[in-house]
Design a protein around this motif. Structure first.
Motif, PDB file in Angstrom:
ATOM      1  N   LYS A  16       0.840  -1.198   0.000  1.00 42.89           N
ATOM      2  CA  LYS A  16       0.000   0.000   0.000  1.00 42.89           C
ATOM      3  C   LYS A  16       0.879   1.254   0.000  1.00 42.89           C
ATOM      4  O   LYS A  16       0.610   2.223  -0.706  1.00 42.89           O
ATOM      5  CB  LYS A  16      -0.924  -0.005   1.220  1.00 42.89           C
ATOM      6  CG  LYS A  16      -2.006  -1.070   1.178  1.00 42.89           C
ATOM      7  CD  LYS A  16      -2.871  -0.999   2.425  1.00 42.89           C
ATOM      8  CE  LYS A  16      -3.942  -2.079   2.407  1.00 42.89           C
ATOM      9  NZ  LYS A  16      -4.794  -2.047   3.630  1.00 42.89           N
ATOM     10  N   GLN A  17       1.920   1.201   0.815  1.00 41.74           N
ATOM     11  CA  GLN A  17       2.841   2.337   0.887  1.00 41.74           C
ATOM     12  C   GLN A  17       3.557   2.533  -0.456  1.00 41.74           C
ATOM     13  O   GLN A  17       3.707   3.651  -0.947  1.00 41.74           O
ATOM     14  CB  GLN A  17       3.871   2.092   1.996  1.00 41.74           C
ATOM     15  CG  GLN A  17       4.831   3.250   2.222  1.00 41.74           C
ATOM     16  CD  GLN A  17       5.863   2.930   3.289  1.00 41.74           C
ATOM     17  OE1 GLN A  17       5.808   1.870   3.920  1.00 41.74           O
ATOM     18  NE2 GLN A  17       6.788   3.832   3.502  1.00 41.74           N
ATOM     19  N   LEU A  18       3.958   1.417  -1.045  1.00 42.96           N
ATOM     20  CA  LEU A  18       4.644   1.479  -2.339  1.00 42.96           C
ATOM     21  C   LEU A  18       3.734   2.056  -3.411  1.00 42.96           C
ATOM     22  O   LEU A  18       4.145   2.915  -4.197  1.00 42.96           O
ATOM     23  CB  LEU A  18       5.098   0.078  -2.739  1.00 42.96           C
ATOM     24  CG  LEU A  18       5.671  -0.063  -4.151  1.00 42.96           C
ATOM     25  CD1 LEU A  18       6.985   0.697  -4.263  1.00 42.96           C
ATOM     26  CD2 LEU A  18       5.872  -1.529  -4.505  1.00 42.96           C
ATOM     27  N   LEU A  19       2.483   1.608  -3.462  1.00 41.06           N
ATOM     28  CA  LEU A  19       1.543   2.105  -4.457  1.00 41.06           C
ATOM     29  C   LEU A  19       1.352   3.613  -4.322  1.00 41.06           C
ATOM     30  O   LEU A  19       1.287   4.334  -5.317  1.00 41.06           O
ATOM     31  CB  LEU A  19       0.195   1.392  -4.305  1.00 41.06           C
ATOM     32  CG  LEU A  19       0.091   0.008  -4.952  1.00 41.06           C
ATOM     33  CD1 LEU A  19      -1.153  -0.723  -4.461  1.00 41.06           C
ATOM     34  CD2 LEU A  19       0.065   0.135  -6.458  1.00 41.06           C
ATOM     35  N   ASP A  20       1.273   4.076  -3.101  1.00 41.23           N
ATOM     36  CA  ASP A  20       1.099   5.508  -2.881  1.00 41.23           C
ATOM     37  C   ASP A  20       2.291   6.289  -3.427  1.00 41.23           C
ATOM     38  O   ASP A  20       2.128   7.339  -4.060  1.00 41.23           O
ATOM     39  CB  ASP A  20       0.933   5.787  -1.385  1.00 41.23           C
ATOM     40  CG  ASP A  20       0.690   7.268  -1.114  1.00 41.23           C
ATOM     41  OD1 ASP A  20      -0.385   7.762  -1.487  1.00 41.23           O
ATOM     42  OD2 ASP A  20       1.602   7.911  -0.553  1.00 41.23           O
ATOM     43  N   ILE A  21       3.495   5.758  -3.206  1.00 41.63           N
ATOM     44  CA  ILE A  21       4.707   6.438  -3.690  1.00 41.63           C
ATOM     45  C   ILE A  21       4.755   6.422  -5.218  1.00 41.63           C
ATOM     46  O   ILE A  21       5.035   7.439  -5.853  1.00 41.63           O
ATOM     47  CB  ILE A  21       5.964   5.761  -3.108  1.00 41.63           C
ATOM     48  CG1 ILE A  21       6.031   5.997  -1.595  1.00 41.63           C
ATOM     49  CG2 ILE A  21       7.229   6.285  -3.772  1.00 41.63           C
ATOM     50  CD1 ILE A  21       7.097   5.175  -0.903  1.00 41.63           C
ATOM     51  N   VAL A  22       4.476   5.265  -5.806  1.00 45.44           N
ATOM     52  CA  VAL A  22       4.550   5.144  -7.264  1.00 45.44           C
ATOM     53  C   VAL A  22       3.528   6.049  -7.935  1.00 45.44           C
ATOM     54  O   VAL A  22       3.828   6.760  -8.905  1.00 45.44           O
ATOM     55  CB  VAL A  22       4.330   3.678  -7.700  1.00 45.44           C
ATOM     56  CG1 VAL A  22       4.142   3.596  -9.205  1.00 45.44           C
ATOM     57  CG2 VAL A  22       5.495   2.809  -7.263  1.00 45.44           C
ATOM     58  N   ILE A  23       2.301   6.056  -7.415  1.00 44.17           N
ATOM     59  CA  ILE A  23       1.227   6.809  -8.049  1.00 44.17           C
ATOM     60  C   ILE A  23       1.423   8.310  -7.913  1.00 44.17           C
ATOM     61  O   ILE A  23       1.150   9.076  -8.841  1.00 44.17           O
ATOM     62  CB  ILE A  23      -0.141   6.386  -7.462  1.00 44.17           C
ATOM     63  CG1 ILE A  23      -0.449   4.923  -7.839  1.00 44.17           C
ATOM     64  CG2 ILE A  23      -1.254   7.300  -7.953  1.00 44.17           C
ATOM     65  CD1 ILE A  23      -1.662   4.351  -7.119  1.00 44.17           C
TER      66      ILE A  23
END
Length: 612
Positions: A16-23
């Motif tokens: 979830k944290q990774l998705l937030d950073i990527v997006i």
């Protein structure tokens, strides 16, 4: 078609944290998601190719290719490969957890170094998540290469959970269907995707078909053996890579294993468009990592003076950040640039030695860039100076010599390399500054370009020999037998003193010259820190100090009939002698390029004509 009930999973907290950073913050351009998905598809095909060498039962018999399909009505983009594929467990493991995706290392790096580590991390293989920058939802259909495994579909809107269920009629490999957000519909159009694939993925090893038509038709020549490649293929590649219409003038194709793994193919264009008044060259050597474009125009890869080069550099050793958009280690990029620069300079040296006619053509068009490098690039100055070429007093017109050849012709007593700056050969040879050197059989280099003086002043020496302007006030020439008929030493001193008084503030000093043979006089700039040529350049740019009064040192030739006649009349007809003295000075200033206002000289000439 689904064959089971979907099973829902929550993304792990780290994902979830990774998705937030990527997006929201990782990628500077949304289009990068296409490159990442195509790159992953290529990796999957490569894995299958290796697996099939040893495995007996490989599911499916599809061709090893990547198919991209756009649907602008449904606003979907589909990217399908027939590669290694994934089992249900692998879908969960690779897309929903941190076990193998590399996400954990990425997040650890962020935690240890703070936000700045978004530009200082390695390549962690999580480019798949870039799709959620543009997607309402993403569906991943996958079937493992193992024949006994069923196919599955993984789906998510990226908000926090995903679903997996079995699916029938799934081909080997992976098919990703991206349902685009309303404001990202451009990525469902043929033209937009074609441009992105051609830009970033043109050299992927496997065929990429867009809506049934192959996109990547040009091969990654830099990875092939030179012996296998025809000249026509090189030319086709150059035109594709450089968006050029001309044929390349020179090319360098090389590979290296140490200190870095490098495969490079660079070209010199046939024309220097800067010399035609067109815009300054932009960096044209693209940076790749394993055939995937990292930067089409990296500004810090090569020194500025090599901006005319076109081509490709590919290195497997490059540690990239998660988005593949920023180099992790600036020092490593510098090292890569130095290796390429050094190798290109070696290539030019080989051209100059083994194919001199070709080097002459290159130098005529791009020599100015080498001069720029010699003046500004201290790291490569020595190699660059060896490549410079000049006409000289000992060469035929249009023939050039190197500094090394000049040194080889120097006599044992000569300690300096002499040069003269002038508009052209005729201007230099007709001036007074060459006389003393020719009389002593001393070679003088001829410099015609405005940048030459700047180069010589910055470089200062070559092979332990100082570079000195032949018209510099500090030049000391050896004595040679003097013809009879000169003014006596006493008379010469009398005349120089009178000239100093008569000419007043226009001259800093007047003395007898040891470098004149035929000419009556010459003028030397009295400002050791600013030559006449430099003053003109500064004046054109309205630089401070360029409007200060300019003084010259005047040197006279006691053997000249004009000077001897001046001595005779300086007491008998002082008014006329003063006019002659001022005219001699102005003539010398014209030869030196130091006369800024000719109006007084014209009026004086009319006065002199009245005395005839």
């Amino acid at each position: 078609m689904s064959t089971t009930t979907p099973q829902k999973f929550e993304f792990q907290a780290e994902i979830k944290q990774l998705l937030d950073i990527v997006i929201h913050s990782l990628y500077t351009e949304k289009e990068i998601f296409v490159r990442e998905l195509v790159s992953n598809a290529s990796d999957a095909l490569e894995k299958l190719r290796h697996t099939s060498l040893t495995a007996k039962d490989v599911f499916g018999d599809q061709a090893l290719e990547i198919n991209v399909t756009t649907d602008d009505k449904a606003k979907t983009l589909t990217i399908q490969d027939y590669g290694i594929g994934m089992t249900r467990a692998e879908l969960i493991e690779n897309l929903g957890t941190i076990a193998h995706s590399g996400s954990k290392k990425f997040l650890q790096a962020l935690g240890e170094g703070g936000a700045k580590n978004t530009n200082l991390i390695g390549q962690f293989g999580v480019g798949f998540y870039a799709a959620f920058m543009v997607a309402k939802s993403v569906k991943v259909y996958s079937h493992s290469w193992q024949a006994g495994e069923p196919g599955h579909v993984w789906s998510s809107d990226g908000s926090g959970s995903y679903e997996i269920e079995e699916a029938a009629d799934v081909a080997r490999g992976t098919k990703i269907v991206v349902e685009l957000k309303d404001d990202c519909g451009e990525y469902a159009t043929d033209g937009r995707i074609k441009g992105i694939v051609e830009r970033y993925s043109a050299f992927v090893s496997f065929p990429i078909n867009l809506n049934g038509k192959r996109v990547n038709t040009v091969q990654a020549l830099w990875l092939r053996s030179k012996n296998e490649i025809k000249d026509e293929e090189y030319t086709e590649f150059y035109k594709f890579q450089a968006h050029a219409y001309d044929d390349p003038l020179l090319r360098l194709h090389f590979s290296a294993d140490a200190p870095l793994s490098i495969n490079a193919l660079v070209f010199v264009p046939s024309e220097n468009t800067e010399s035609f008044g067109f815009a300054r060259f932009e960096p044209g050597v693209a940076l790749y990592c394993r055939k995937v474009l990292i930067d089409a125009a990296p500004k810090d890869l090569l020194p500025e003076w090599l901006r005319f080069l076109k081509g490709v550099v590919d290195s497997e050793d490059l540690p990239l950040n998660i988005s593949r958009e920023t180099m992790q280690d600036k020092a490593l990029l510098d090292k890569l640039g130095k290796v390429i620069t050094k190798r290109f300079l070696k290539f030019l040296d080989e051209e100059a030695t083994q194919r001199p006619d070709g080097y002459v053509k290159f130098y005529a068009k791009f020599g100015l860039f080498l001069k720029e490098g010699a003046a500004l690039d201290h790291t490569h100055k020595e190699q660059l100076m060896k490549l410079l070429r000049f006409e000289s007093s000992l060469t035929d017109k249009t023939k050039q010599t190197s500094l090394a050849d000049y040194v080889s012709r120097m006599g044992g007593e000569q300690k300096e390399i002499y040069y003269l700056v002038g508009k052209d050969r005729t201007a230099i040879e007709s001036g007074p500054y060459l006389e003393g050197f020719k009389a002593r059989n001393l070679e003088v280099l001829f410099c015609y370009e405005p940048v030459d003086e700047y180069v010589m002043n910055n470089v200062r020496e070559f092979d332990g020999k100082k570079l000195i302007a032949a018209d510099h006030a500090d030049v000391k020439l050896s004595d040679i037998p003097k013809p009879e008929g000169a003014l006596s030493e006493a008379d010469t001193k009398t005349l120089t003193a009178w000239l100093k008084t008569s000419l007043g503030d226009r001259v800093a000093d007047v003395k007898a010259s040891d470098r004149l043979v035929d000419s009556p006089a010459l003028a030397i700039n009295a400002d050791a820190f600013m030559s006449a040529h430099m003053r003109r350049m500064m004046k054109a740019m309205n630089k401070e100090g360029s409007d200060l009064p300019q003084k010259a040192n005047l040197e006279i030739n006691p053997r000249s009939a004009v000077i001897k006649r001046l001595f005779e009349i300086h007491t008998a007809a002082p008014d006329k002698a003063k006019l002659v003295a001022e005219q001699i000075l102005d003539n010398a200033l014209i030869s030196a390029g130091m006369l800024e206002d000719a109006t007084p000289m014209v009026a004086r000439l009319y006065k002199l004509l009245e005395t005839v």
